[in-house]
Design a protein around this motif. Structure first.
Motif, mmCIF file in Angstrom:
data_model
loop_
_atom_site.group_PDB
_atom_site.id
_atom_site.type_symbol
_atom_site.label_atom_id
_atom_site.label_comp_id
_atom_site.label_asym_id
_atom_site.label_seq_id
_atom_site.Cartn_x
_atom_site.Cartn_y
_atom_site.Cartn_z
ATOM 1 N N GLU A 146 7.068 10.186 -37.942
ATOM 2 C CA GLU A 146 6.830 8.745 -38.023
ATOM 3 C C GLU A 146 7.281 8.046 -36.745
ATOM 4 O OE1 GLU A 146 7.342 7.981 -42.835
ATOM 5 O OE2 GLU A 146 9.121 8.162 -41.553
ATOM 6 N N PHE A 147 8.409 8.505 -36.205
ATOM 7 C CA PHE A 147 8.953 7.937 -34.971
ATOM 8 C C PHE A 147 7.974 8.166 -33.825
ATOM 9 C CE2 PHE A 147 11.777 7.821 -31.272
ATOM 10 C CZ PHE A 147 12.598 6.747 -31.552
ATOM 11 N N ARG A 148 7.399 9.380 -33.767
ATOM 12 C CA ARG A 148 6.435 9.695 -32.708
ATOM 13 C C ARG A 148 5.185 8.830 -32.830
ATOM 14 N NH1 ARG A 148 3.587 14.776 -33.870
ATOM 15 N NH2 ARG A 148 2.026 13.326 -34.685
ATOM 16 N N ILE A 149 4.710 8.632 -34.048
ATOM 17 C CA ILE A 149 3.512 7.811 -34.247
ATOM 18 C C ILE A 149 3.754 6.382 -33.764
ATOM 19 C CG2 ILE A 149 2.039 6.755 -36.007
ATOM 20 C CD1 ILE A 149 2.279 9.387 -37.579
ATOM 21 N N ILE A 150 4.940 5.864 -34.041
ATOM 22 C CA ILE A 150 5.275 4.514 -33.573
ATOM 23 C C ILE A 150 5.315 4.478 -32.043
ATOM 24 C CG2 ILE A 150 7.073 2.746 -33.505
ATOM 25 C CD1 ILE A 150 7.772 3.557 -36.378
ATOM 26 N N LEU A 151 5.900 5.512 -31.434
ATOM 27 C CA LEU A 151 5.915 5.577 -29.968
ATOM 28 C C LEU A 151 4.491 5.619 -29.414
ATOM 29 C CD1 LEU A 151 8.806 8.125 -29.225
ATOM 30 C CD2 LEU A 151 8.794 5.669 -28.753
ATOM 31 N N GLU A 152 3.613 6.346 -30.086
ATOM 32 C CA GLU A 152 2.213 6.416 -29.649
ATOM 33 C C GLU A 152 1.561 5.034 -29.724
ATOM 34 O OE1 GLU A 152 1.095 11.000 -30.970
ATOM 35 O OE2 GLU A 152 0.874 9.359 -32.414
ATOM 36 N N GLU A 153 1.813 4.329 -30.825
ATOM 37 C CA GLU A 153 1.232 2.991 -30.988
ATOM 38 C C GLU A 153 1.782 2.012 -29.958
ATOM 39 O OE1 GLU A 153 2.182 2.188 -35.039
ATOM 40 O OE2 GLU A 153 0.450 3.302 -35.826
ATOM 41 N N LEU A 154 3.090 2.108 -29.689
ATOM 42 C CA LEU A 154 3.692 1.245 -28.678
ATOM 43 C C LEU A 154 3.107 1.539 -27.297
ATOM 44 C CD1 LEU A 154 7.459 1.288 -29.753
ATOM 45 C CD2 LEU A 154 5.848 -0.618 -29.946
ATOM 46 N N THR A 169 -3.131 4.593 -21.921
ATOM 47 C CA THR A 169 -2.941 5.977 -22.363
ATOM 48 C C THR A 169 -4.163 6.825 -22.019
ATOM 49 O OG1 THR A 169 -3.719 5.361 -24.558
ATOM 50 C CG2 THR A 169 -1.340 5.329 -24.187
ATOM 51 N N ASN A 170 -4.093 8.107 -22.398
ATOM 52 C CA ASN A 170 -5.166 9.070 -22.096
ATOM 53 C C ASN A 170 -5.488 9.116 -20.603
ATOM 54 O OD1 ASN A 170 -6.170 7.726 -25.026
ATOM 55 N ND2 ASN A 170 -5.976 9.939 -24.951
ATOM 56 N N SER A 171 -4.442 9.036 -19.804
ATOM 57 C CA SER A 171 -4.637 9.007 -18.346
ATOM 58 C C SER A 171 -5.099 10.354 -17.790
ATOM 59 C CB SER A 171 -3.346 8.563 -17.652
ATOM 60 O OG SER A 171 -2.301 9.492 -17.894
ATOM 61 N N MET A 172 -4.810 11.447 -18.490
ATOM 62 C CA MET A 172 -5.294 12.751 -18.031
ATOM 63 C C MET A 172 -6.819 12.763 -18.029
ATOM 64 S SD MET A 172 -2.605 15.208 -20.082
ATOM 65 C CE MET A 172 -3.617 16.678 -19.928
ATOM 66 N N THR A 173 -7.387 12.274 -19.138
ATOM 67 C CA THR A 173 -8.843 12.244 -19.264
ATOM 68 C C THR A 173 -9.469 11.211 -18.338
ATOM 69 O OG1 THR A 173 -8.741 12.951 -21.574
ATOM 70 C CG2 THR A 173 -10.752 11.847 -20.878
ATOM 71 N N ASN A 174 -8.844 10.039 -18.263
ATOM 72 C CA ASN A 174 -9.436 8.923 -17.529
ATOM 73 C C ASN A 174 -9.156 8.933 -16.030
ATOM 74 O OD1 ASN A 174 -10.407 7.912 -19.982
ATOM 75 N ND2 ASN A 174 -8.519 6.775 -20.358
ATOM 76 N N GLU A 175 -7.978 9.480 -15.651
ATOM 77 C CA GLU A 175 -7.573 9.359 -14.252
ATOM 78 C C GLU A 175 -7.125 10.673 -13.617
ATOM 79 O OE1 GLU A 175 -4.762 6.003 -13.719
ATOM 80 O OE2 GLU A 175 -5.072 5.668 -15.867
ATOM 81 N N LYS A 189 -0.882 14.625 -28.182
ATOM 82 C CA LYS A 189 -2.279 14.866 -27.798
ATOM 83 C C LYS A 189 -3.091 13.590 -27.944
ATOM 84 C CE LYS A 189 -6.159 17.999 -28.664
ATOM 85 N NZ LYS A 189 -6.648 19.159 -29.463
ATOM 86 N N ARG A 190 -2.708 12.772 -28.926
ATOM 87 C CA ARG A 190 -3.421 11.522 -29.197
ATOM 88 C C ARG A 190 -3.443 10.611 -27.980
ATOM 89 N NH1 ARG A 190 -1.362 7.148 -33.788
ATOM 90 N NH2 ARG A 190 -2.002 5.240 -32.695
ATOM 91 N N THR A 191 -2.305 10.467 -27.318
ATOM 92 C CA THR A 191 -2.214 9.565 -26.163
ATOM 93 C C THR A 191 -2.125 10.297 -24.826
ATOM 94 O OG1 THR A 191 0.198 9.480 -26.342
ATOM 95 C CG2 THR A 191 -1.055 7.804 -27.542
ATOM 96 N N GLU A 192 -2.149 11.641 -24.878
ATOM 97 C CA GLU A 192 -1.966 12.456 -23.673
ATOM 98 C C GLU A 192 -0.697 12.045 -22.933
ATOM 99 O OE1 GLU A 192 -6.697 13.361 -22.792
ATOM 100 O OE2 GLU A 192 -5.586 12.098 -21.400
#
Length: 222
Positions: free
Chosen positions: A105-113, A120-126, A147-150
């Motif tokens: 749950e803590f990780r999911i909140i960090l992902e949302e923040l 986010t997803n800078s590996m894919t985008n940049e 993996k969600r936010t890379e």
């Protein structure tokens, strides 16, 4: 007596051939270096300051020095491209209510923040890796790959002591598609899971190196 010079020449040519073959074989084993740029975000939680990382750029560079020492065997080096402190003003971590969350749950909140505060997803985008620094997780943990936010989320402390540098190298391994291996069978492998001293976990197999290099090149050359 006249045969001796010819024998000497043959021996010299033979030795030269062996030396050349050894040099060629060794050069084949040298991996070309892949440099991975990393942007680092130091999270400062306005309403939960005990979660805030106090890493300086020089301090996190020391971690990357160790990371690069480990990843040298794969011909991969990580280079800090930027270092920035981000103020997290969300009330979701006010006071100590984060202790009620599981690590998932803590990780999911960090992902949302992160999705709300950084790109986010800078590996894919940049073709750039992202590292987010916090002081600690809700429950003892050193780091996690999202993996969600890379993004690699990395804790400065675990049970009140600095997190072992090898754990950062381990989480970056996940970003390169490496999965866990059994600690009992692979006690010195960087990607081991389970019990054991993480400071002794530094080795990578040939298969792991191949996977990591392919994944790095895939995102860097998009």
């Amino acid at each position: 007596m006249k045969i001796l010079p010819y024998l000497s020449l043959i021996v010299m040519l033979s030795l030269f051939g062996c030396a050349r073959e050894e040099t060629e074989n060794s050069s084949k084993n040298v991996l070309s270096q892949i440099t991975i740029p990393v942007r680092v975000y130091n999270y400062h939680f306005v309403y939960a300051t005990d979660l805030s990382s106090t890493f300086t750029k020089n301090e996190i560079q020391l971690y990357f020095d160790k990371v690069n020492q480990i990843w040298k065997q794969a011909g991969i080096q990580y280079n800090i491209r930027s270092f920035e402190t981000i103020n997290i003003n969300d009330l979701i971590f006010s006071n100590t209510n984060y202790e009620n969350y599981s690590n998932r749950e803590f990780r999911i909140i960090l992902e949302e923040l992160s999705e709300a505060n950084i790109s986010t997803n800078s590996m894919t985008n940049e073709g750039v890796w992202t590292l987010v620094l916090i002081n600690k997780f809700a429950h003892p943990a050193g780091g996690v790959w999202s993996k969600r936010t890379e993004t690699v989320f990395f804790a400065q402390t675990q049970n009140g002591v600095p997190v072992v540098k090898n754990i950062l190298a381990h989480e970056l391994g996940h970003s390169l598609s490496l999965t866990h291996v059994d600690a009992d069978q692979n006690p010195d492998n960087l990607m081991k899971t389970g019990d054991g001293n993480p400071e002794t976990a530094e080795k990578l197999t040939d298969e792991q190196i191949t996977i990591a290099r392919q994944k790095a090149l895939y995102y860097l050359n998009r």
